[in-house]
Design an enzyme around this catalytic site. Structure first.
Site, PDB file in Angstrom:
ATOM      1  N   ARG A 196       7.543  -0.327  -4.540  1.00  0.00           N
ATOM      2  CA  ARG A 196       6.649   0.231  -3.768  1.00  0.00           C
ATOM      3  C   ARG A 196       7.321   1.444  -2.813  1.00  0.00           C
ATOM      4  O   ARG A 196       6.628   2.476  -2.744  1.00  0.00           O
ATOM      5  CB  ARG A 196       6.101  -0.660  -2.766  1.00  0.00           C
ATOM      6  CG  ARG A 196       4.700  -0.433  -2.137  1.00  0.00           C
ATOM      7  CD  ARG A 196       4.191  -1.172  -1.228  1.00  0.00           C
ATOM      8  NE  ARG A 196       3.042  -1.993  -2.114  1.00  0.00           N
ATOM      9  CZ  ARG A 196       2.117  -2.932  -1.750  1.00  0.00           C
ATOM     10  NH1 ARG A 196       2.228  -3.184  -0.318  1.00  0.00           N
ATOM     11  NH2 ARG A 196       1.473  -3.600  -2.569  1.00  0.00           N
ATOM     12  N   ARG A 233       8.415  -5.678   1.240  1.00  0.00           N
ATOM     13  CA  ARG A 233       7.620  -6.844   1.160  1.00  0.00           C
ATOM     14  C   ARG A 233       6.951  -6.847  -0.354  1.00  0.00           C
ATOM     15  O   ARG A 233       6.656  -5.506  -0.769  1.00  0.00           O
ATOM     16  CB  ARG A 233       6.338  -6.879   2.102  1.00  0.00           C
ATOM     17  CG  ARG A 233       5.234  -8.034   1.487  1.00  0.00           C
ATOM     18  CD  ARG A 233       4.392  -8.227   2.308  1.00  0.00           C
ATOM     19  NE  ARG A 233       3.531  -6.814   2.423  1.00  0.00           N
ATOM     20  CZ  ARG A 233       2.337  -6.410   1.743  1.00  0.00           C
ATOM     21  NH1 ARG A 233       2.063  -7.501   0.541  1.00  0.00           N
ATOM     22  NH2 ARG A 233       1.827  -5.352   1.593  1.00  0.00           N
ATOM     23  N   HIS A 293       1.008   1.046   5.573  1.00  0.00           N
ATOM     24  CA  HIS A 293       0.256  -0.103   4.978  1.00  0.00           C
ATOM     25  C   HIS A 293       0.491  -1.495   5.499  1.00  0.00           C
ATOM     26  O   HIS A 293      -0.277  -2.153   5.880  1.00  0.00           O
ATOM     27  CB  HIS A 293       0.634  -0.248   3.600  1.00  0.00           C
ATOM     28  CG  HIS A 293      -0.025  -1.330   2.713  1.00  0.00           C
ATOM     29  ND1 HIS A 293      -1.631  -1.261   2.575  1.00  0.00           N
ATOM     30  CD2 HIS A 293       0.322  -2.319   2.045  1.00  0.00           C
ATOM     31  CE1 HIS A 293      -1.872  -2.119   1.947  1.00  0.00           C
ATOM     32  NE2 HIS A 293      -0.874  -2.878   1.467  1.00  0.00           N
ATOM     33  N   GLU A 313       1.545  -6.856 -10.456  1.00  0.00           N
ATOM     34  CA  GLU A 313       1.913  -5.905  -9.712  1.00  0.00           C
ATOM     35  C   GLU A 313       3.224  -5.423  -9.429  1.00  0.00           C
ATOM     36  O   GLU A 313       4.046  -6.207 -10.321  1.00  0.00           O
ATOM     37  CB  GLU A 313       1.164  -6.063  -8.245  1.00  0.00           C
ATOM     38  CG  GLU A 313      -0.241  -6.268  -8.315  1.00  0.00           C
ATOM     39  CD  GLU A 313      -0.968  -6.489  -6.845  1.00  0.00           C
ATOM     40  OE1 GLU A 313      -0.213  -6.873  -5.877  1.00  0.00           O
ATOM     41  OE2 GLU A 313      -2.123  -6.402  -6.591  1.00  0.00           O
ATOM     42  N   HIS A 356       1.876   2.162   1.457  1.00  0.00           N
ATOM     43  CA  HIS A 356       1.471   1.865   0.185  1.00  0.00           C
ATOM     44  C   HIS A 356       1.648   3.538  -0.577  1.00  0.00           C
ATOM     45  O   HIS A 356       1.238   4.255   0.097  1.00  0.00           O
ATOM     46  CB  HIS A 356       0.094   1.366   0.356  1.00  0.00           C
ATOM     47  CG  HIS A 356      -0.489   0.898  -0.996  1.00  0.00           C
ATOM     48  ND1 HIS A 356      -0.850   1.673  -1.993  1.00  0.00           N
ATOM     49  CD2 HIS A 356      -0.589  -0.440  -1.296  1.00  0.00           C
ATOM     50  CE1 HIS A 356      -0.996   0.926  -2.872  1.00  0.00           C
ATOM     51  NE2 HIS A 356      -1.418  -0.394  -2.413  1.00  0.00           N
TER      52      HIS A 356
HETATM   53  C1  SIN Z   1      -2.666  -3.617  -3.021  1.00  0.00           C
HETATM   54  O1  SIN Z   1      -3.645  -4.078  -3.441  1.00  0.00           O
HETATM   55  O2  SIN Z   1      -2.205  -2.666  -3.691  1.00  0.00           O
HETATM   56  C2  SIN Z   1      -2.034  -4.058  -1.676  1.00  0.00           C
HETATM   57  C3  SIN Z   1      -1.463  -5.480  -2.116  1.00  0.00           C
HETATM   58  C4  SIN Z   1      -0.238  -5.701  -1.073  1.00  0.00           C
HETATM   59  O3  SIN Z   1      -0.020  -4.700  -0.063  1.00  0.00           O
HETATM   60  O4  SIN Z   1       0.257  -6.829  -1.047  1.00  0.00           O
END
Ligand code: SIN
Length: 520
Positions: free
Chosen positions: A276, A372, A337, A114, A230
């Site tokens: 993000r 985060r 989010h 990620e 998000h």
């Molecule tokens: C996601 O699955 O994109 C969210 C994961 C997160 O907020 O840590």
């Protein structure tokens, strides 16, 4: 240890609440878990991406720490992040012991990638159903262990004059009987506040009430300006906002505007895998620039079988809207989010109120700094949950230090005007428009004026009356806006277009204290 101290009251049934409950039971305590909906309903259930831990070959807690610190842009509490990343593998082992079926490839745990992670270190279960799988496994263990559970029960107030912890007032969620718990310690695991925003990836129960109630009781609250947006939730007029996990971008999906052009390549060297906040702001700009209500997440270059195996929940959800992600770009928009701030907490979950502990999203340990790192949130609930459980077994007096800057915020009495839907909608719009992805002093001041007006309507006339969910929503919204106004810089997920740069002098946390909290 007094008998009362052996009976902690845990508020919330997401990963943090369930895990603390289980561990307390294993350590010989007799916890009660209280939850305002059904036991299984929590933000955890909707987490898709996964849970980060340095368990793969070539990875280490030190690398995970470095990525966490980098993502938090100068505000991460190093001790908290060290605890988070070094204790992560042991907590994953606990989840395996509790029966969480993490996905594997060729006998090895499957690790996804990620944004802002330098390694593939995201464990997942059921493809994109990680939160659901964890919640289900923990819930079964809680029931098996015979832990007392009270569903559809809300925390109405905390008063700090108990012997082993604050006096907690509980009530039936339907306004039923009121009960006063005046015995043992209280663990707040009430989660975040995302659903106070018009666009949110969170379920309706994520209203930030735990923060408001602890704040009213006199607990210090920190970092409230840091609300993480998000970048990608499903967008369609009238449809629910549904998270489209970042892991899809980790697998190679790209963002395109209405004209089909990729735009992230012009914004950041990591393009779609940029931090993000960078991706959320870029999408927000693109939506404004093109006057089109969404952008598109294009996963059509990924093999169909891979997409359906790795993201079954998303594929299933999209099919209800006639979309197949192997063929159709997914319409997406950013949404609130995750609440980085919350009740100020030390590494053992102790708040500034004796006997009040916090863990999970409602806690503010400084572990995430100003932003985060993806998939550190489920982990946070476990790692700090374990520490809370041990602290409950062997309580040691102490608590978090106060930040250098603490702002007093007063909660004025009001007309006690009920739970009007119109007022709730106003809060959501004000937060989204003026306390959202891009903020200015004038927008924040006008939101605060409006929250003052809403507070005068919703707040009870006397401090002896309980504040309802609407009054608590106004308090939480006010705390976010007040901290965002105070921070005259941009850092991580807090972006001020009137102060677009970070300032070294702002490498500090903002604390908020209730100027008229009742004395102990
Ligand atoms: C996601 O699955 O994109 C969210 C994961 C997160 O907020 O840590």
């Amino acid at each position: 240890m007094t008998e009362a101290a052996r009976h902690p009251l845990i508020i919330g049934s997401g990963i943090a609440g369930l895990y603390v409950g289980l561990r307390c039971r294993e350590l010989g305590l007799r916890p009660t878990i209280v939850t305002k909906a059904r036991l299984e309903e929590s933000n955890t259930r909707y987490a898709q991406g996964g849970i980060a831990a340095a368990v793969g070959p070539g990875d280490s807690p030190a690398f995970h720490l470095a990525d966490t610190v980098e993502a938090g842009v100068g505000l991460v509490d190093l001790n908290a992040a060290r605890v988070l990343t070094s204790e992560a593998p042991a907590r994953i082992a606990d989840l395996v012991r509790y029966g969480v079926p993490f996905d594997t490839t060729e006998g090895q745990v499957a690790l996804g990638r990620e944004a802002a992670h330098g390694r593939s270190r995201i464990l997942h279960a059921g493809g994109d159903a990680t939160g659901l799988s964890i919640e289900e496994a923990l819930r079964h263990r809680v029931l098996e262990a015979g832990i007392e559970v009270r569903e559809r029960t809300v925390l109405r107030a905390l008063r700090r004059d108990g012997r082993d912890g604050p006096v907690a007032t509980l009530a039936g969620a339907d306004g039923g009987s009121v009960e006063v718990f005046s015995s043992g310690p209280v663990v707040l695991a009430t989660g975040g506040a995302g659903s106070l925003y018009r666009q949110s990836s969170n379920p309706a129960i994520a209203t930030g009430e735990g923060v408001a109630i602890a704040f009213r009781a006199g607990a210090l609250v920190t970092d409230m300006e840091f609300v993480q947006f998000h970048p990608t939730v499903f967008w369609r007029e009238g449809a629910p906002r549904y998270l489209i996990t970042e892991a899809l971008r980790g697998e190679g999906a790209v963002l395109r505007n209405d004209a089909g052009e990729r735009f992230m390549t012009k914004v950041h060297r990591d393009a779609e895998l940029a931090p993000r906040d960078v991706v959320a702001r870029a999408i927000d700009r693109e939506i404004l620039r093109t006057a089109h209500p969404c952008v598109y997440l294009d996963a059509t270059a990924l093999p169909r079988d891979r997409l359906f195996a790795r993201f079954p929940s998303i594929c299933h959800f999209l099919s209800a809207y006639g979309l197949d992600p192997s063929r159709d770009p997914i319409p997406v928009t950013p949404a609130a989010h995750y609440m980085i701030g919350g009740v100020t907490s030390d590494l053992d979950g102790r708040s500034t109120l004796r006997g009040l502990y916090t863990c999970g999203e409602v806690a503010s340990t400084g572990v995430h700094g100003a932003n985060r790192l993806a998939s550190n949130s489920l982990l946070e609930g476990l790692v700090f949950g374990e520490r809370v459980a041990r602290q409950l077994l062997h309580p040691v007096p102490g608590g978090p230090p106060e930040p250098a800057l603490v702002v007093d915020v007063k909660v004025a009495p009001g007309a006690g005007r009920g739970e009007e839907t119109r007022l709730a909608r106003e809060i959501r719009d004000l937060l989204w428009n003026d306390v959202g992805i891009v903020r200015t002093a004038s927008g924040l001041r006008s939101a605060l004026d409006e929250f003052g007006r809403l507070g005068r309507a919703a707040e009870p006339a006397s401090p002896d009356q309980y504040a309802g969910p609407l009054a608590n929503a106004v308090v939480t919204a006010t705390l976010i806006a007040r901290a965002a106004l105070a921070r005259t810089e941009s850092r991580g997920c807090h972006y001020r277009s009137d102060y677009p740069r970070s300032k070294p002098s702002w490498r500090r946390h903002i604390g908020l204290r209730c100027g008229n909290a009742p004395a102990a």
